[in-house]
Design a protein around this motif. Structure first.
Motif, PDB file in Angstrom:
ATOM      1  N   ALA A  72       5.168 -12.951   1.612  1.00 39.90           N
ATOM      2  CA  ALA A  72       6.136 -12.009   2.376  1.00 39.90           C
ATOM      3  C   ALA A  72       5.084 -10.711   2.900  1.00 39.90           C
ATOM      4  O   ALA A  72       5.611  -9.542   3.305  1.00 39.90           O
ATOM      5  CB  ALA A  72       7.234 -11.605   1.505  1.00 39.90           C
ATOM      6  N   THR A  73       4.047 -10.625   2.410  1.00 36.52           N
ATOM      7  CA  THR A  73       2.937  -9.432   2.711  1.00 36.52           C
ATOM      8  C   THR A  73       3.428  -8.112   1.862  1.00 36.52           C
ATOM      9  O   THR A  73       3.159  -7.274   2.436  1.00 36.52           O
ATOM     10  CB  THR A  73       2.479  -9.109   3.873  1.00 36.52           C
ATOM     11  OG1 THR A  73       3.879  -8.846   4.621  1.00 36.52           O
ATOM     12  CG2 THR A  73       1.916 -10.493   4.737  1.00 36.52           C
ATOM     13  N   LEU A  74       4.288  -8.504   0.757  1.00 33.43           N
ATOM     14  CA  LEU A  74       4.681  -7.185   0.018  1.00 33.43           C
ATOM     15  C   LEU A  74       3.382  -6.348  -0.716  1.00 33.43           C
ATOM     16  O   LEU A  74       3.409  -5.452  -0.811  1.00 33.43           O
ATOM     17  CB  LEU A  74       5.604  -7.542  -1.064  1.00 33.43           C
ATOM     18  CG  LEU A  74       6.986  -8.029  -0.565  1.00 33.43           C
ATOM     19  CD1 LEU A  74       7.878  -8.603  -1.663  1.00 33.43           C
ATOM     20  CD2 LEU A  74       7.715  -6.749   0.289  1.00 33.43           C
ATOM     21  N   GLY A  75       2.495  -7.302  -1.283  1.00 34.35           N
ATOM     22  CA  GLY A  75       1.151  -6.691  -2.061  1.00 34.35           C
ATOM     23  C   GLY A  75       1.629  -5.791  -3.248  1.00 34.35           C
ATOM     24  O   GLY A  75       1.136  -4.749  -3.478  1.00 34.35           O
ATOM     25  N   TYR A  76       2.778  -6.178  -3.974  1.00 33.45           N
ATOM     26  CA  TYR A  76       3.041  -5.525  -5.321  1.00 33.45           C
ATOM     27  C   TYR A  76       1.768  -5.111  -6.188  1.00 33.45           C
ATOM     28  O   TYR A  76       1.458  -4.125  -6.615  1.00 33.45           O
ATOM     29  CB  TYR A  76       3.906  -6.020  -6.134  1.00 33.45           C
ATOM     30  CG  TYR A  76       5.282  -6.002  -5.358  1.00 33.45           C
ATOM     31  CD1 TYR A  76       5.649  -5.097  -4.605  1.00 33.45           C
ATOM     32  CD2 TYR A  76       6.412  -7.032  -5.703  1.00 33.45           C
ATOM     33  CE1 TYR A  76       7.165  -4.952  -4.161  1.00 33.45           C
ATOM     34  CE2 TYR A  76       7.693  -6.795  -5.280  1.00 33.45           C
ATOM     35  CZ  TYR A  76       8.213  -5.939  -4.300  1.00 33.45           C
ATOM     36  OH  TYR A  76       9.446  -6.001  -4.021  1.00 33.45           O
ATOM     37  N   GLY A  77       1.043  -6.130  -6.439  1.00 36.85           N
ATOM     38  CA  GLY A  77      -0.231  -6.239  -7.109  1.00 36.85           C
ATOM     39  C   GLY A  77       0.062  -5.962  -8.646  1.00 36.85           C
ATOM     40  O   GLY A  77      -0.860  -5.619  -9.538  1.00 36.85           O
ATOM     41  N   ASP A  78       1.265  -6.324  -8.934  1.00 35.38           N
ATOM     42  CA  ASP A  78       1.604  -6.313 -10.492  1.00 35.38           C
ATOM     43  C   ASP A  78       1.160  -7.663 -11.161  1.00 35.38           C
ATOM     44  O   ASP A  78       0.957  -7.646 -12.494  1.00 35.38           O
ATOM     45  CB  ASP A  78       3.186  -6.198 -10.755  1.00 35.38           C
ATOM     46  CG  ASP A  78       3.971  -7.365 -10.001  1.00 35.38           C
ATOM     47  OD1 ASP A  78       3.611  -7.853  -9.205  1.00 35.38           O
ATOM     48  OD2 ASP A  78       5.290  -7.381 -10.470  1.00 35.38           O
ATOM     49  N   ILE A  79       0.915  -8.635 -10.357  1.00 33.85           N
ATOM     50  CA  ILE A  79       0.258  -9.987 -10.873  1.00 33.85           C
ATOM     51  C   ILE A  79      -0.905 -10.134 -10.103  1.00 33.85           C
ATOM     52  O   ILE A  79      -0.690 -10.457  -8.950  1.00 33.85           O
ATOM     53  CB  ILE A  79       1.109 -11.307 -11.067  1.00 33.85           C
ATOM     54  CG1 ILE A  79       2.407 -10.736 -11.954  1.00 33.85           C
ATOM     55  CG2 ILE A  79       0.578 -12.253 -11.402  1.00 33.85           C
ATOM     56  CD1 ILE A  79       3.358 -11.789 -12.010  1.00 33.85           C
ATOM     57  N   VAL A  80      -1.982 -10.283 -10.379  1.00 34.18           N
ATOM     58  CA  VAL A  80      -2.991 -10.647  -9.514  1.00 34.18           C
ATOM     59  C   VAL A  80      -3.889 -11.984 -10.180  1.00 34.18           C
ATOM     60  O   VAL A  80      -3.829 -12.233 -11.485  1.00 34.18           O
ATOM     61  CB  VAL A  80      -4.185  -9.628  -9.714  1.00 34.18           C
ATOM     62  CG1 VAL A  80      -3.781  -8.305  -8.925  1.00 34.18           C
ATOM     63  CG2 VAL A  80      -4.709  -8.929 -11.024  1.00 34.18           C
ATOM     64  N   MET A  81      -4.555 -12.772  -9.342  1.00 30.95           N
ATOM     65  CA  MET A  81      -5.339 -13.904  -9.644  1.00 30.95           C
ATOM     66  C   MET A  81      -6.562 -13.434 -10.461  1.00 30.95           C
ATOM     67  O   MET A  81      -6.842 -12.281 -10.240  1.00 30.95           O
ATOM     68  CB  MET A  81      -5.199 -14.748  -8.562  1.00 30.95           C
ATOM     69  CG  MET A  81      -3.965 -15.227  -8.254  1.00 30.95           C
ATOM     70  SD  MET A  81      -3.890 -16.883  -7.212  1.00 30.95           S
ATOM     71  CE  MET A  81      -4.649 -16.469  -5.787  1.00 30.95           C
ATOM     72  N   SER A  82      -7.273 -14.431 -10.907  1.00 36.95           N
ATOM     73  CA  SER A  82      -8.758 -13.997 -11.200  1.00 36.95           C
ATOM     74  C   SER A  82      -9.455 -13.867 -10.101  1.00 36.95           C
ATOM     75  O   SER A  82      -9.218 -14.139  -8.992  1.00 36.95           O
ATOM     76  CB  SER A  82      -9.194 -15.434 -12.164  1.00 36.95           C
ATOM     77  OG  SER A  82      -9.348 -16.436 -11.204  1.00 36.95           O
TER      78      SER A  82
END
Length: 149
Positions: free
Chosen positions: A93-103
């Motif tokens: 959804a292109t929200l881009g919260y950034g609270d969870i990021v992948m390695s």
């Protein structure tokens, strides 16, 4: 970056195919039901048709989000489906919260999924717009016919 694209390509292709199938089915069914009700004032039928198009495209997008989440699970980025689905939803959804990021190794898949998601939401929006425009056009034609002496 090349590895990311190679890993993401089958998922993007699957999403494109799924979206194409849903769009084709919606257009065919929509046209079939519109023809059946042509010339009649059928407010509830128009509402039902528009709701069906919206619902099918929404379900299609949710399935695509789940497909991306499965990829993230397969890559070992998440231990369970729910956080993978949440992260995928934020990307798609292109929200881009950034609270969870992948390695760092797989982080580039986020923007790739976002690009895929924005394209798929655009397809969904264009399908819904076409349906709404068709309803407007048929209502205008019906009103013009009624106005004729």
């Amino acid at each position: 970056m090349r590895v990311h694209l190679l890993v993401a390509a089958p998922v993007m292709l699957l999403c494109l195919i799924l979206q194409g199938v849903v769009v084709a089915i919606c257009l065919r069914r929509y046209a079939r039901y519109r023809k059946r009700w042509e010339g009649r004032e059928a407010l509830w039928m128009e509402i039902a048709l528009l709701m069906a198009v919206m619902l099918l495209t929404l379900v299609c997008n949710i399935v695509q989000i789940a497909i991306w989440a499965v990829l993230f699970l397969m890559l070992g980025e998440f231990q369970s489906f729910v956080p993978a689905l949440y992260h995928s939803s934020v990307n798609f959804a292109t929200l881009g919260y950034g609270d969870i990021v992948m390695s760092e190794r797989w982080r580039m898949l986020g923007p790739i999924e976002a690009a895929n998601g924005i394209l798929m939401f655009g397809m969904s929006t264009s399908l819904m717009t076409a349906a709404v425009l068709d309803v407007i056009k048929s209502n205008m034609a019906r009103l013009m016919d009624q106005a004729k002496p």
